[in-house]
Design an enzyme around this catalytic site. Sequence first.
Site, PDB file in Angstrom:
ATOM      1  CB  ILE A 131      -0.096  -0.195  -5.308  1.00 17.92           C
ATOM      2  CG1 ILE A 131       1.413  -0.044  -5.457  1.00 17.92           C
ATOM      3  CG2 ILE A 131      -0.765   1.161  -5.281  1.00 17.92           C
ATOM      4  CD1 ILE A 131       1.819   0.726  -6.719  1.00 17.92           C
ATOM      5  CG  ASP A 132      -2.858  -5.346  -5.113  1.00 16.56           C
ATOM      6  OD1 ASP A 132      -2.928  -5.207  -3.883  1.00 16.56           O
ATOM      7  OD2 ASP A 132      -3.852  -5.410  -5.857  1.00 16.56           O
ATOM      8  CE  LYS A 133       5.613 -10.656  -6.530  1.00 18.56           C
ATOM      9  NZ  LYS A 133       5.653 -12.128  -6.421  1.00 18.56           N
TER      10      LYS A 133
END
Length: 302
Positions: free
Chosen positions: A137-139
């Site tokens: 999942i994105d930062k």
Amino acid sequence: MKEIEVIITREQNRERLDKLLLPVEADWSRTQIQNLMKQELILVNGEAVKSNYKASEGDVITIKIPDPEVYDIEAEDLQLEIVYEDADVAVINKPKGMVVHPAPGHLTGTLVNGLMHQIKDLSGINGIMRPGIVHRIDKDTSGLLMVAKNDKAHQSLVDQLVAKSVTRKYTALVHGHIAHDKGTVDAPIGRDTRDRQSMNVVDKGKHAVTHFEVRERFGAYTLVECRLETGRTHQIRVHMKFIGHPLVGDPKYGQKKTMDIGGQALHAGVLGFIHPSSGEYLEFEVPLPEPFEQLLSELKKN
């Protein structure tokens, strides 16, 4: 060092070389190509050229791609929240602002650094930079990730992702008032032709489907639950922008005038999968992070 040779066709005549070479490697940007040209790792008919060189039919382009650097990844005590763990899998609640795996520029403080400290065994299918990592999942997205502790479990979880049988539900705050209670976005996603660092809905993109359901409305904002059928890069962010409701706080796909909340308001709150060994369906849920809850409270007050 890998070497690639490209011969310019009639259709490519007079195109800028840095633009023309973008499709050669999927993750290349024009800046990366220009840097290779400056290092004289891209040659035209055996000679170095400037980045604005316009190709001619019959030109022979030689591209030398340096081998990737090998890094020593260190274990760090990051006090990760382990929601579940057994001999095969672990489920982690990743905080907002944490990168999932090391990469140039992010060699410390990543989820992988923390996993190496807290979990004894991790699968090795994805190599030394991504031990145990099955999906990302994105930062600036918080929430649940499944981690594999051996290669058999890893392959089982990957197979479930391919079969679209993994439950992945996200809570997102978006701009605008969504009048209908639920909907589905079925639109292919690929690299943005104008910005190689971003994704977009494109005709030749990969199949991507997001289902969403309205949870609450706050005038100019709507809280939705998004369920992923596929898992493309930045899928929810791209799809919600595509239907005119970009995520609040999103620096890449959001509105120019959006809330400064340190990244998109997106939380992976529900994760379910079939256990690789027992065959039992497991589902986990974690609440919204406190800053997200506080943001919603402020919207309710106003």
